[in-house]
Each structure stands twice: as C-alpha cells, then as structure tokens.
Motif scaffolding. Structure first.
Motif, short mmCIF file in Angstrom:
data_model
loop_
_atom_site.label_atom_id
_atom_site.label_comp_id
_atom_site.label_asym_id
_atom_site.label_seq_id
_atom_site.Cartn_x
_atom_site.Cartn_y
_atom_site.Cartn_z
N LEU A 66 0.83 -1.20 0.00
CA LEU A 66 0.00 0.00 0.00
C LEU A 66 0.86 1.26 0.00
CD1 LEU A 66 -3.04 0.59 0.08
CD2 LEU A 66 -2.88 0.74 2.56
N MET A 171 15.76 7.23 5.44
CA MET A 171 15.09 6.18 6.20
C MET A 171 13.56 6.33 6.19
SD MET A 171 17.91 5.73 9.25
CE MET A 171 17.07 4.43 10.17
N PHE B 104 1.55 -6.35 4.35
CA PHE B 104 2.33 -6.91 3.25
C PHE B 104 3.45 -7.76 3.86
CE2 PHE B 104 5.84 -6.96 0.30
CZ PHE B 104 5.34 -6.78 -0.98
N ALA B 120 -1.49 -2.00 7.37
CA ALA B 120 -0.63 -1.43 6.32
C ALA B 120 0.86 -1.51 6.63
CB ALA B 120 -1.03 0.01 5.99
N ILE B 122 4.55 -3.20 6.49
CA ILE B 122 5.31 -4.01 5.53
C ILE B 122 6.34 -4.84 6.28
CG2 ILE B 122 6.95 -3.93 3.61
CD1 ILE B 122 5.62 -1.31 2.70
N ARG B 138 1.50 0.63 9.98
CA ARG B 138 2.30 1.37 9.00
C ARG B 138 3.80 1.41 9.31
NH1 ARG B 138 0.33 6.67 5.56
NH2 ARG B 138 2.22 6.75 4.33
N LYS B 140 7.67 -0.19 8.49
CA LYS B 140 8.42 -0.88 7.45
C LYS B 140 9.55 -1.66 8.11
CE LYS B 140 9.30 0.59 3.24
NZ LYS B 140 9.67 1.40 2.04
N PHE B 156 4.44 3.27 12.95
CA PHE B 156 5.29 4.11 12.07
C PHE B 156 6.79 3.88 12.28
CE2 PHE B 156 1.34 6.55 12.61
CZ PHE B 156 0.97 6.73 11.30
N PHE B 158 10.53 2.21 11.51
CA PHE B 158 11.28 1.83 10.31
C PHE B 158 12.48 1.01 10.78
CE2 PHE B 158 14.74 2.39 7.34
CZ PHE B 158 14.16 2.38 6.08
N ARG B 191 13.38 4.65 14.39
CA ARG B 191 13.99 4.11 13.18
C ARG B 191 15.36 3.52 13.49
NH1 ARG B 191 13.96 8.83 9.00
NH2 ARG B 191 14.42 10.08 10.84
#
Lengths: 249, 249, 249
Positions: A66, A171, B104, B120, B122, B138, B140, B156, B158, B191
């Motif tokens: 997404l 990042m 994902f 959402a 990943i 959300r 990653k 959120f 990373f 992050r």
C-alpha cells in the motif's frame, strides 16, 4: 504427476519432477532437469541444460504494498534464464529478470524484477537482489548478502556473506527522499568483506576492498583497502590480489 | 488439482493454484488469489481479497526443541489474516498470529506464534519475527531484519535491512537469565539503520534514529540520532524527518 | 495424494502430508510425521518419531558452479536423520549430512553436504551451515547465523543471531588462497554474540565470549570476553556463566 499448460513448450530430453507447474506459454529448453514442486510462471524462457531444483519459482509477478516507494504496476518482459544455468532449491526469480549463461543461483536466493546477471556469476544462498539491479559477469555474491534496489555491480566483483547495502539516507521520511534513492556502485573487481555495511549511494572503486565489518560512509578509491567504523583507508590492495594478476581474461 | 478438506470454506471469486492444501475448518474469504503449493492449515481465517503466493504456509504449529527456553505447548487461536493482505512466496505464518488489513509480508518472511501486526505494515523479504512480538501500524521492517521474541514495535517504525535484535544478556547460561529475557522496545516512529545491533532490553525512543552499523547498548532518547560501536548520541533528528512533518495521519 | 517410489520403506504409524515425494530406497522410520510437499530424495534414512514440516527437502544433491572453489563432484553417503529430530518448514538438508538424535532444525535452515550435527543441538531459523562443518552436541545456533565451510563447532556452543563467519582471507583472489581456506573453530562452550563477524581461521577459546557486534581478527583466549571493532579482551566471563556451573552434564 504435473500440471503443464497446453501452450507450454518443453524441449527434448528435459525431465520434470513431481507436482511441477508449467504455465501458459512457458518455454523450456532441451536436456533440462526440473525438480519437484517447481513453478514456472507464464511466458518464462529457460535455455538448454538448465537445472532447476525443488520448490523454485520462476517468473513471479511483483506484489505492490500500500505504501511501497519503488514498486510500480508496470508490465515486464518474461524472465529469461540462459543456457547451463543452475537454479537452486526454493529460489524465487521475478518476471523481468535476465540471466546470462552459466549463472549459478543458490538455494533461497531472490531476484526481483528488472535484475540482469552476467555470465558465470554466482548468486549465493539466501541472497536478496532487489529491483533494478545490474550485476556483471563472473561475480561472486555470497550467502545472505543484501543488494539494495538501484545498485550497479561491475564484472568480477566479490561480495562476502551478510553484506548489507542501502539506498535511502532519509530512512523512509520526507518527500525529498524520492529524489535521492541511490544504491551502491561497485566498479569492476571491487570486493566487499563479510558483514560490511554500505551507506546509500557510495561507490567502491575498481579493485578496491572493504574489510569485514566495515561501515562505508563515503566513496572508496580504486585499489585501496578501507577498514573500520566509519571506514578509513588502510593501505593498497596487495598486487597479487589485483584483478589483472589472476589470469581470468 | 488440489487437496481441500470437506469442512473448509472458500469464498466466491477466490482462485486456487495447483497442488494447494486447504485443511479442515479453514475459511478463505472472497476474491482471494491462492498460489501453487500453498498450505492453509486447520482453522486459519483469511479475509477478502488476500493474495497468497506460491509455497506459502499459513497456520503452522510450533515445534518444541528439547532445550527450548521460550516455546511452550500451549494451544493458540488460529492464524487470522485481514482483508487485502499480501502474503509472499514461501512465507511461513504460525498459528496464533493476527494480521490487520493491508499488511504486506514479503517472500520468505516468518511470523512465529502470538505475533500481531498492525494495518498497512510491511514485513520485508526474509524477515524473522519471533514469538510474542507486537508490531504497530504502517511500519516498514526491511529485508532480513531479525525481530527477537518479546519485542514491542510501535506505529510508524522503520527497521532497515539486516538489523539484529537480542533478548538474552546471559547468552544461554545461568538460571538467572529466565528472569531477564527482554526484547527491544521501539517507541512510535523509531527508526533503526541497516545492520545495526540492539542489545537485550534496550528502548529506542519516539522518533529516535539509530545509524547504520551501530551497536546499541543502552536506551536511546527520543528524537536523537545515535551512531557507532557502542552507539552514542550524535545530534537531533532533522525536523523534516520527524513523524509529525510527514502528513501521514 | 503422494508420489512414493516402490522401493521406499515407510515405518508403521508414520503419517504423510499431501503431495509429498519419497524417492527410491528412502527409508522412513516409525511414527514419523511428514508434512505437505516434502521431498525425501533417494536413499535418505530417517529415524523414528521424526517430524518433517511442509516443503522441507532432505537429501539434495550438490550443484557445482562453473568457478566454485570448494564443491566437488564426489559421491556422498545418503543423508541420515536421527530419532526424534524436528525438521522445520522449507529446510534443505544435503546428501552426506548426519544428524544425531533430538536435533532441531528450524524453518529455512540449510545444511550442506558433509555436515555432522551432535545430539540435541538447535539449528535456528534460516541458518546456513556450509559444507564440511562439524557441530557438537547441545549447541544453539540462532536465527540467520552463517557457519562457513570448514568450521568446527564444539559441544555446548552458543552462536547468536546473524553471526557471520568467513574462511578466505584472500577474498577470492590469488592461487595462494587455496592453501589457506580455514573456517572458524569454536572450542567447547564458546559463545559468539549477535551480528559478530569472525575473520578466517580464528579460534574462539573454551567458554570464551564474543560480544555482540564485535569483529574478531585474532584468536580469543579461553574464558575471556572480547568486544569492539577490532575485538579486544575486556574481562573474564562471569563465573555464573561458565559451562561447568550449569549442571548440564
């Protein structure tokens, strides 16, 4: 027992394992050996004398997250695997990949869409090659190395196990990042040691060497060895290890 | 050809690949696309419009090693996959996992028992998420990152490629260790850079950033960047990269 | 539905998943549980009460790259898996491997040809064990660790996640390198921390400990802790963590 689409073409002398799936318009050359539970997706082209081991998947279609930054819905040409390639167990090769002859892809390696690999290169076990990467001929990319998207790897490069490359200095934050995504560039004969980390956009010069465990934050000059965190030039690469001393061409 | 248990329920418009196995009481929603050689174990619940790629396994039962420290013989609720999730090739999702919508999960990722993943998010290629981990929305989590057991990842976050987390300061010795197992805690928007290592029990503060290759031995304050081995505070995270500047909510 | 060769022998009480392939002269013991899409290649010997999860491949024949340094065309004895072993999803075990009893091999791990593993050892998720490696009893080798070819791991060793080992100081150059390939040696009870890197040929002494993120460039004395890049001796391993304090034998 197999599932072979009526439009697939399979060359003379090719053997198929059990429960293999060969989809529409796939074309497999002569004298190939295809393992059990292999999946050859639609349109894939395999050369002659290719070995594909159990559970490999060739021609996978991309999935788009997404909030993915780089994957697009484009249509790619089918994956093409050259003569005499060896494709290991559970390898996943995406659509739009092109492998030259004699490429070796070890078990569990992944090649994403739009990857090209030169002749006689070795892609090690569990290596990830992200999208839009070009790899030269006769490289060795060793176990579990990570080649980030948008990288360029020249001929005769050596990438040791567990090397990590990156392409996003931001990042995942700020709109500015989309203008700056840049993978690693390895010039001809560059070598990167085990578990080293390359920051976004660095260039490793021709025949240069990154020591094991180094964190490379800026470009490395040709024929120099860098070491440490952050990496600094230590000395010249020994003459006996230079590419032109190997008699490879 | 497939093996579908007579008690399994498959929604309208869902397509199945060849040689898939759908076990008893599995329930697959509408308009899903299930690849070849996929295994959906007993009781698994898939939402609508889920794509599951070749060779994925959903609902795996844990295995208990003779001297395992953390795996127990408990019974978990079946794995539950939300609407519009994408599950990659050869992904392994254990029983007791819960994925929200639009998650994902890239090829070869593993999610162990009692993992929850927010909307959402990943999960990258080859990522391992060990048992009892909570991941927010959300996020990653990039290729080959390792999320140790008992970690908490906020919204959120990373996590860059090849990041390593740990939870046992005693490295498998002394009875005392059983009282101290503790994974990483990433506050909202934290992050972690490529190939960084987090020691057991560290907290990465809200919107903080760990540089690539750093070894984090103690907590990182909110909105600070840490670098090096061991990691030390370098400076503040640039304003343009702060979460509240992204317009994401 | 399965594909079982007429010469294969399957013990009483053993259950097979769907679409499994059992090749000629394979012998599977009693009360085993074999998952879906498992491949047992020719001649493999499985003990009693072995669990093999979905998509595992046992008895794979090596592939030889055009310019491989170490793989030869030798014929190996068939893979042999001891009683009560647990073999995870998508594990790949090559021909010529020998696993003692109660060995646990987690999902996606690879064991190359001529690997031997001692009793009750745990091989973690995604671990690669290259060819010609000996691993002792009751070791823990954690997620994604990389054990290079020609390594020797003693009894009771602990190898944390993402550890990288190497065996070629010449990084693929100069004919001289063929005389110097040497993997890591871990003496009895040695422990290596998360994401550490071992340079070629180093020995980690008995009960010694390498800290997380260290880069080990020379031998580590017994019962010492080393830290940093490059790794230096910090202090003695705490008495409570020494092997002879654990009551394990």
């Amino acid at each position: 027992m197999n599932s072979i689409h009526e439009t697939a073409i399979i060359g003379a002398g090719t053997r198929l394992g059990e429960f293999a799936v060969i989809a529409e318009n796939a074309r497999i050359g002569q004298d190939c050996v295809i393992g059990h539970h292999v999946v050859i997706h639609a349109g894939v082209q395999l050369g002659d004398r290719v070995r594909v081991d159990d559970h490999a998947v060739i021609g996978k279609l991309p999935m788009k997250a997404l909030h993915s930054a780089l994957t697009h819905d484009a249509v790619f040409p089918p994956a093409s695997i050259g003569d005499d390639c060896l494709i290991g167990t559970a390898v996943v090769i995406y659509t739009g990949c092109t492998l030259a002859r004699h490429v070796f892809v070890a078990d569990f390696a992944s090649l994403r869409e739009q990857v090209t690999v030169g002749e006689a290169t070795i892609i090690g076990r569990g290596v990830t090659v992200e999208l839009k990467v070009t790899i030269g001929k006769r490289c060795k990319i060793e176990t579990e190395a990570y080649i980030t998207a948008l990288s360029e790897i020249g001929d005769f490069c050596f990438i040791a196990p567990e090397v990590t490359m990156t392409n996003d200095n931001f990042m995942g934050r700020s709109a500015e990042r989309f203008e700056h995504f840049k993978g690693a560039t390895l010039a001809r004969g560059a070598r990167v040691g085990a578990n080293a980390t390359l920051l976004p956009g660095v260039t490793i010069g021709a025949d240069a060497q990154v020591a094991a465990g180094a964190v490379v934050t800026k470009d490395v000059p040709a024929r120099k060895i860098v070491v440490g965190v952050p990496a600094k030039v230590l000395r010249d690469v020994p003459t006996a290890q230079l590419l032109d001393q190997q008699g490879w061409e």
